[in-house]
Design an enzyme around this catalytic site. Structure first.
Site, mmCIF file in Angstrom:
data_model
loop_
_atom_site.group_PDB
_atom_site.id
_atom_site.type_symbol
_atom_site.label_atom_id
_atom_site.label_comp_id
_atom_site.label_asym_id
_atom_site.label_seq_id
_atom_site.Cartn_x
_atom_site.Cartn_y
_atom_site.Cartn_z
ATOM 1 N N HIS A 1 0.849 -1.188 0.000
ATOM 2 C CA HIS A 1 0.000 0.000 0.000
ATOM 3 C C HIS A 1 0.884 1.238 0.000
ATOM 4 C CE1 HIS A 1 1.189 -0.556 4.171
ATOM 5 N NE2 HIS A 1 0.909 0.734 4.387
ATOM 6 N N ARG B 1 6.511 -9.348 16.445
ATOM 7 C CA ARG B 1 7.252 -8.238 15.824
ATOM 8 C C ARG B 1 6.674 -6.925 16.340
ATOM 9 N NH1 ARG B 1 6.469 -4.747 11.360
ATOM 10 N NH2 ARG B 1 8.143 -4.635 9.813
ATOM 11 N N ASP C 1 0.895 5.295 1.851
ATOM 12 C CA ASP C 1 0.319 5.861 3.065
ATOM 13 C C ASP C 1 -0.594 7.056 2.841
ATOM 14 O OD1 ASP C 1 1.414 3.980 4.722
ATOM 15 O OD2 ASP C 1 3.194 5.154 5.211
ATOM 16 N N HIS D 1 4.767 0.012 -0.118
ATOM 17 C CA HIS D 1 5.496 -0.831 0.821
ATOM 18 C C HIS D 1 4.543 -1.793 1.511
ATOM 19 C CE1 HIS D 1 4.034 2.703 3.022
ATOM 20 N NE2 HIS D 1 3.929 1.902 4.081
#
Length: 713
Positions: A585, A667, A587, A657
């Protein structure tokens, strides 16, 4: 049940007089509540109820649209806006018709649906159904619930159990295919479809799209027959596609008559006079209707339409009719195409040729473009003029798209029929090369000071194969990473920031998050160490200063959103994973890989200018951050997270990204988005600033008076 002695018309009239609840014992359920119940059932592992709620939600969503559409079209027919009063009373007649239609629609909808407030849903939920997300949960639930509880005797019967499996797998396949049609880049769903196909041992099975658009299906079929030179079948399906298109256009326009949102007027004290209020609402509706051209030409889940979609129907038809010897229809369709592209030399020559072939049979000047095409274009042109006038006179912002892209032509070598006097060169086909890279709408600079001694620049934009990108190490220490991880596991909530969705990006991971303000609140309540909550605030401010300095910004960079996030691989769901932890996507714009574009328009966060991710750990499997080209497939750079590492980049379509699947462990990172526009500063950040200022004042006083700041707050 029949009533003796009453005819059907009288009975229907009497039924209309009954209260709505007397006529309809069960009102449609709000589809958003059903959807939420389905999600709750899914995450509890109750797949049978997941199926029930999701199917009911989809049915209620379709029923709601059907009811609204029927009421609006029916009332439009019963109350046309053609007042019969004289010129001096025209205004009264017009608004009288408007009021009658409004009352008709309200009575109709309330009779079918009950209180209309039950069916108001958020933009988030509307987007979920537009993207067909319920079908993704549904296909998983059907697959996981494919072996329901059976009596012992039946459980021993292998054949019966296989039959149960096949039924559920068929439904899982339908749901998966329906979701896939709107999300073709979703890697996991592609693999699921292959698995379902293998398990049912039907490699040539026909997939069913439960949300199919008939006009598009007929168009696709017609093009296939055309390519196979089966022109009679091509004509049959293309004519059906045209009928379906114009009917869908009527329905699309009717659905534009609902409530509109006026972003520029969302402030206290706005008071419009009669004509301002009418103009505000009508122009929103008119633009919506005008944009139906794009909507009807756009495949499910896509952002960009098929180029030249409606005119292509007439272009395919004119040549198909020519091939079967029907020059009359070929001429009508060619003239219809020229309504959209009057300067098209190929089709203009075709018109001359068809007229020559028909000259001895009829007066070809009387053969006009098809009526529906002429009326469509006349209305479209009037709409354009009105919208343009409003843009000039009332300050309404609207950029007219090029609805009829001229290079979106039929791709075949016989676009010009043999026999045309002026033989032309091969026609231009659809553009196949990549479009220009998304441009950053500011001066591109980088390489400024990093401000802190220990921070190290690992890779710049060139080394990361992109624009406005940087990878930094040692932004925070190991001790700070550990402390932030501890506070994360103390304050984070599953689904925080995503309407409580515990797995907003992939169903194979749990997503948890927390904001700076929440951390500070927990600190004051004594639920976490106050200095740890303060560390979260200070670290995010440190990251902001580094980004602002490195990219040499000549204005202040403000926080748009700050989020402490962790993604945890769910046990038992990691075998053969090929989805992403966070899909590709951008931002601040809507990434459209098929068109190689990124549309900077709502619901994207268009005000975001820079992004950063500060990692807290690397002791997990997978989870690499990746940059891609705008095709969302070609990886240009990969970043392996570790404590203190930060990747930052400009937020537009120049930097698509995503995150690879986290297949084991947890994570954690601090996710930061920034804006150059102070009007779009993060509200919670402003509140956190006030808390920090208050804390600093208390710290100073506490040193002198030994005051506990928590007690005083």
């Amino acid at each position: 049940m029949a009533v003796p002695g009453l005819g059907a018309p009288l009975l229907a009239f009497l039924l209309l007089l009954l209260p709505p609840r007397a006529r309809c014992a069960r009102l449609p359920e709000p589809f958003d509540l059903l959807y939420d119940s389905g999600l709750d059932a899914y995450y509890r592992g109750d797949f049978e109820r997941t199926v029930q709620y999701m199917e009911r939600a989809l049915s209620a969503h379709a029923q709601l649209r059907h009811t609204r559409l029927g009421c609006r079209l029916g009332c439009r027919q019963r109350h046309p806006l053609r007042p019969g009063l004289g010129p001096e009373l025209w205004e009264l007649g017009f608004f009288g018709a408007v009021l009658r239609r409004a009352a008709c629609i309200r009575k109709c909808e309330e009779a079918e649906l009950g209180p209309l407030s039950r069916y108001r849903v958020s933009q988030d939920i509307s987007s979920e159904f537009y993207r067909r997300t319920p079908y993704n949960y549904l296909q998983r639930a059907y697959f996981k619930d494919r072996t329901p509880a059976l009596p012992k005797l039946l459980r021993r019967t292998h054949l019966h159990q296989n039959h149960i499996q096949l039924n559920q797998l068929d439904k899982a396949t339908e749901a998966a295919h329906t979701f896939f049609m709107a999300n073709p880049e979703h890697m996991e769903i592609q693999q699921n479809l292959e698995n379902y196909k293998t398990m049912t041992k039907a490699k040539d099975m026909r997939f069913i799209d439960r949300e199919h658009r008939p006009h598009m299906e007929d168009y696709s079929a017609a093009v296939k027959y055309y390519d196979a030179e089966e022109y009679e079948l091509a004509i049959e399906h293309m004519e059906e596609a045209l009928k379906g298109y114009y009917q869908a256009d009527v329905e699309c326009r009717a659905m534009c008559e609902g409530p509109q949102k006026f972003v520029e007027h969302e402030y206290v004290g706005y008071e419009a006079n009669l004509y301002e209020a009418i103009a505000d609402h009508y122009i929103q509706m008119l633009v919506c209707e005008h944009e139906c051209v794009r909507d009807l030409a756009t495949r499910p889940g896509r952002l960009s339409p098929i180029e030249n979609y409606l005119p292509l129907h007439y272009d395919f038809l004119q040549f198909s009719y020519y091939k079967v010897g029907d020059y009359r229809n070929a001429l009508e369709c060619a003239k219809s195409y020229l309504l959209f592209h009057p300067e098209d030399e190929d089709v203009t020559d075709n018109v001359i040729y068809y007229e020559q072939m028909l000259a001895e049979q009829m007066d070809t000047e009387k053969l006009l473009p098809r009526k529906e095409a002429a009326e469509f274009m006349r209305r479209h042109e009037v709409e354009s003029k009105i919208i343009q006038m409003v843009s000039e006179d009332l300050g309404f912002t609207y950029i007219e798209p090029d609805f009829w892209i001229s290079h979106g032509q039929r791709q075949d070598e016989n676009r010009v029929p043999s026999g045309v006097q002026n033989q032309l060169t091969e026609s231009q086909g659809l553009t196949s090369g990549k479009k220009t890279r998304q441009q950053v709408d500011r001066e591109i600079r980088e390489g400024g000071p990093l401000l802190y001694d220990n921070v190290e620049c690992v890779y710049n934009s060139e080394q990361l194969n992109g624009t406005q990108r940087v990878l930094l190490d040692s932004v925070i220490s190991e001790a700070e990473c550990g402390e932030l991880q501890r506070i994360a596991n103390s304050i984070m909530l599953a689904g925080d920031g995503y309407r409580g969705r515990t797995s907003p990006h992939t169903l194979n991971e749990r997503f948890e998050g927390a904001t700076v303000l929440k951390a500070l609140q927990y600190g004051y309540e004594g639920r976490v160490l106050l200095r740890s909550a303060r560390l979260f605030y200070d670290v995010s401010e440190k990251a902001r200063r580094i980004v602002e300095s490195y990219f040499l910004l000549n204005s202040t960079l403000y926080f748009s959103y700050t989020h402490l996030v962790c993604r945890t691989a769910l046990p038992g769901q990691q075998d053969n994973r090929n989805d992403l932890s966070h899909p590709i996507h951008a931002d601040n714009c809507l990434l459209d890989p098929e068109a190689n574009e990124c549309w900077k328009e709502p619901p994207a966060y268009t005000y975001r200018d820079y992004s950063a991710l500060l990692y807290l750990n690397g002791d997990f499997e997978g989870g690499e951050f990746i940059f891609t080209e705008m095709d969302a497939k070609t990886v240009t750079a990969t970043v392996k997270p570790k404590c203190g590492r930060m990747v930052s980049f400009s937020s537009g379509g120049e930097n698509p990204h995503g995150v690879k699947a986290v297949t084991d462990g947890q994570r954690c990172a601090v996710a930061l988005w920034f804006t150059l526009d102070p009007l779009n500063r993060e509200l919670e950040r402003l509140q956190a600033d006030e808390v920090i200022a208050l804390l600093d004042r208390h710290d100073q006083r506490s040193d002198d008076l030994n005051i506990n700041p928590r007690d005083e707050l």
